[in-house]
Design a protein around this motif. Structure first.
Motif, PDB file in Angstrom:
ATOM      1  N   GLU A 193      14.275 -28.028  12.929  1.00  0.00           N
ATOM      2  CA  GLU A 193      13.423 -27.537  14.027  1.00  0.00           C
ATOM      3  C   GLU A 193      13.983 -26.266  14.639  1.00  0.00           C
ATOM      4  N   GLU A 194      15.315 -26.201  14.736  1.00  0.00           N
ATOM      5  CA  GLU A 194      15.936 -25.095  15.462  1.00  0.00           C
ATOM      6  C   GLU A 194      15.788 -23.753  14.742  1.00  0.00           C
ATOM      7  N   ASP A 213      18.831 -32.001  23.389  1.00  0.00           N
ATOM      8  CA  ASP A 213      17.960 -31.284  22.432  1.00  0.00           C
ATOM      9  C   ASP A 213      18.400 -31.611  21.019  1.00  0.00           C
ATOM     10  N   MET A 214      17.878 -32.720  20.445  1.00  0.00           N
ATOM     11  CA  MET A 214      17.157 -33.762  21.108  1.00  0.00           C
ATOM     12  C   MET A 214      17.565 -35.139  20.597  1.00  0.00           C
ATOM     13  N   HIS A 243      13.690 -34.007  16.074  1.00  0.00           N
ATOM     14  CA  HIS A 243      14.483 -33.276  15.076  1.00  0.00           C
ATOM     15  C   HIS A 243      15.950 -33.695  15.155  1.00  0.00           C
ATOM     16  N   GLU A 250       9.761 -33.834  22.087  1.00  0.00           N
ATOM     17  CA  GLU A 250      10.718 -33.338  23.070  1.00  0.00           C
ATOM     18  C   GLU A 250      10.132 -32.434  24.153  1.00  0.00           C
TER      19      GLU A 250
HETATM   20 ZN   LIG Z   1      14.648 -29.288  20.342  1.00  0.00          ZN
END
Ligand SMILES: [Zn+2]
Length: 444
Positions: free
Chosen positions: A158-159, A124-125, A92, A186
Motif C-alpha cells: 500500500e505504501e 499505519d496500519m 496493508h 484505515e
Molecule cells: Zn496505511
C-alpha cells in the motif's frame, strides 16, 4: 438476560489477543521503500496472518501479486444472508521505513510499555490488521455467523501505491472480492476530543486524488559561456516556481462541509467562509489534516536536469505531487494550463479522488457500534488528503470507508504518528476498537 449475554460469548479473548497480535506483526519488518528490489517481510507477515487464520479453521488464499515475496492473504467468512453484498475488511501489511537512531524504542520491537504498543506500523496500519485478525479468529472460533459475508484481505505494497498489492489484485484477481459492495479499512474511526468527555469519531468518506506529474521542458543545448535564449532549465524552473507558489481556490466538498457543520454543532466554533483556513486552524492537532482538504495542492518535489557545469542541457524535468479534490480534475488542469504555459509538457500517474455519502445502514451500524462503547460520541464524515488502497477497491464498484476505530487520549497528536518517529498506539484504544468492530461485524 440480554441477547448478547444469552447467545454471544464475550469478546474478551479477542481483546486480550489483539495486543499480542499487533506487537508480533510490528516485529515482522515489512519495510516498503517503494523499490521492489528492497522488499522484505511482506511474505513473512502474510504467512503469519494465514497461519493465524488457518489455526481457527479458515481456508485462506495466499497470492503473490506480480513479484516474488509480495504476499497477500484473503479469507472469507460466510454470512447468514447470501442475498446481501459482502463486506470487505482490508488492511496493508507493509510499512514505511524507520530510522532506529531517531526512536525511543527500536521501531521493530513491538514493545508494549507505558500503555502503548510501539513500533513502525502501530497506527499505519498493523493496529487495524491486528483488530481484524483478532475478530476474524473470534468469529470463527466462537461459531458466530455474521449477517453478510465478510472478506478479510491482508495486503502488500500500500505504501508505494498498491501496484504489488491491492491494485494488482483488483486487476488480476477480482474473483477474490466477488459480491463485495462495501469496505472498511484505515485512517478513520479514530476519536478527537471536542470538549470534556465528548469525542467525535471521524469516519473517512472521501479521499483526494493523487496525481504525480512529471513536467518536461525542451530547449536548445549549448555552451554555458554563450548568450542563450532557449534554456530548458530556466524555463522549467520558472514554471515550477509559479506552480509551487500558486494557491488553488478554496472548495468545500460535501464531506468537508458536513464535517465542519458537525464540529460547529459540538464546539460552537464558527467556520466563516471568508476565513475558512483561519477557523480550521483553531481545530488543534487535526487542523493540518483538515486544512489539506480545503483546496487542491501541487508541491514540486523533484528536479532533474543537466550533467556538466558548462553544458546547457536540452531537457529539464520536474516532479510535482498534486492532490486534487473530488470533482476538480478539469478545473485543476485548466489552471495548470494557465500557470505552466504552452512550453511545458506534462505526464501523469496517479489515482482519482473518492467520495461517498455519509448515510445508509452501514454508516448507521458504525455509529451504533461506537455509541455502544462511548455513549456521548458523535460520528462525523471527513476527507483524507492522502490515499489508501480504497482507491483500488473503488474500481470494483465497492463503496469504501475508513473505519478503524480507536478511542484516543485527548492530548495525543494522532496524525503526527503516521509515518512519524515513535509511532505507537494505546493498548486501551486497540481493545476499544476490537469491541466496536466486534459489534459492527456481527450486525452490519
Ligand atoms: Zn496505511
Amino acid at each position: 438476560m440480554t441477547e448478547r449475554a444469552r447467545d454471544i460469548p464475550d469478546t474478551g479473548v479477542a481483546e486480550e489477543e489483539v495486543v499480542g497480535l499487533a506487537s508480533e506483526l510490528i516485529r515482522i519488518d515489512t519495510t516498503n521503500t517503494g523499490d521492489p528490489e528492497t522488499v522484505v517481510g511482506e511474505r513473512a507477515a502474510a504467512e503469519y496472518v494465514a497461519a493465524k487464520l488457518a489455526e481457527v479453521g479458515y481456508e485462506t488464499t495466499y497470492v503473490e501479486s506480480g513479484a516474488p515475496g509480495r504476499g497477500n492473504v484473503v479469507a472469507r467468512l460466510a454470512g447468514s444472508d447470501p442475498g446481501r453484498g459482502a463486506l470487505l475488511v482490508h488492511g496493508h501489511l507493509d510499512v514505511v521505513p524507520a530510522d532506529a537512531s531517531e526512536w525511543s524504542v527500536h521501531p521493530f520491537s513491538g514493545a508494549v510499555q507505558d500503555g502503548y504498543v510501539w513500533g513502525r506500523g502501530a497506527v499505519d496500519m498493523k493496529d487495524m490488521v491486528a483488530m481484524s485478525l483478532a475478530l476474524a479468529r473470534r468469529l470463527k472460533r466462537d461459531g458466530i455467523t455474521p449477517k453478510r459475508d465478510i472478506i478479510f484481505a491482508f495486503l502488500a505494497d500500500e505504501e508505494a501505491g498498491g501496484h504489488y498489492g491491492a491494485q494488482w489484485l483488483v486487476e488480476n484477481r477480482p474473483d477474490l472480492f466477488e459480491g463485495a459492495t462495501e469496505a472498511i479499512s484505515e485512517v478513520g474511526g479514530f476519536s478527537i476530543t471536542v470538549k470534556d468527555g465528548v469525542r467525535a469519531y471521524l469516519i473517512e468518506t472521501a479521499e483526494k486524488g493523487i496525481a504525480w506529474m512529471t513536467l518536461r521542458v525542451r530547449g536548445r543545448a549549448g555552451h554555458g559561456s554563450m548568450i542563450h535564449e532557449d534554456n530548458a532549465v530556466t524555463k522549467l524552473t520558472e514554471a515550477v516556481a509559479r506552480l509551487g507558489r500558486h494557491r488553488f481556490p478554496l472548495v468545500l466538498t460535501d464531506s468537508v462541509r458536513e464535517f465542519l457543520a458537525g464540529i460547529s454543532e459540538l464546539t460552537g466554533i464558527q467556520f466563516e467562509e471568508d476565513d475558512l483556513e483561519g477557523s480550521v486552524a483553531k481545530l488543534g492537532n487535526i487542523a493540518r489534516m483538515i486544512g489539506a482538504t480545503l483546496r487542491d495542492t501541487a508541491n514540486p518535489t523533484m528536479l532533474n536536469a543537466g550533467y556538466k557545469s558548462n553544458v546547457i542541457p536540452s531537457l529539464a524535468e520536474a516532479t510535482v505531487d498534486c492532490r486534487i479534490l473530488p470533482g476538480r480534475q478539469e478545473a485543476f488542469e485548466r489552471e495548470l494550463d494557465e500557470i505552466l504555459g504552452p512550453d511545458v509538457e506534462r505526464e501523469w500517474v496517479g489515482l482519482p479522488p473518492l467520495e461517498t455519502t455519509f448515510d445508509g445502514p452501514l454508516v448507521d451500524h458504525m455509529t451504533a457500534s461506537i455509541i455502544a462503547e462511548d455513549p456521548a460520541a458523535k460520528t462525523l464524515p471527513y476527507m483524507l488528503s492522502g490515499g489508501t488502497d480504497a482507491k483500488s477497491f473503488a474500481q470494483l464498484g465497492i463503496r469504501c470507508f475508513g473505519f478503524a476505530p480507536l478511542q484516543l487520549p485527548a492530548d495525543l497528536d494522532f496524525s503526527a504518528l503516521f509515518h512519524g518517529v515513535d509511532e505507537r498506539v494505546p493498548v486501551d484504544a486497540l481493545k476499544f476498537g476490537t469491541r466496536v468492530l466486534d459489534r459492527f461485524l456481527r450486525n452490519c
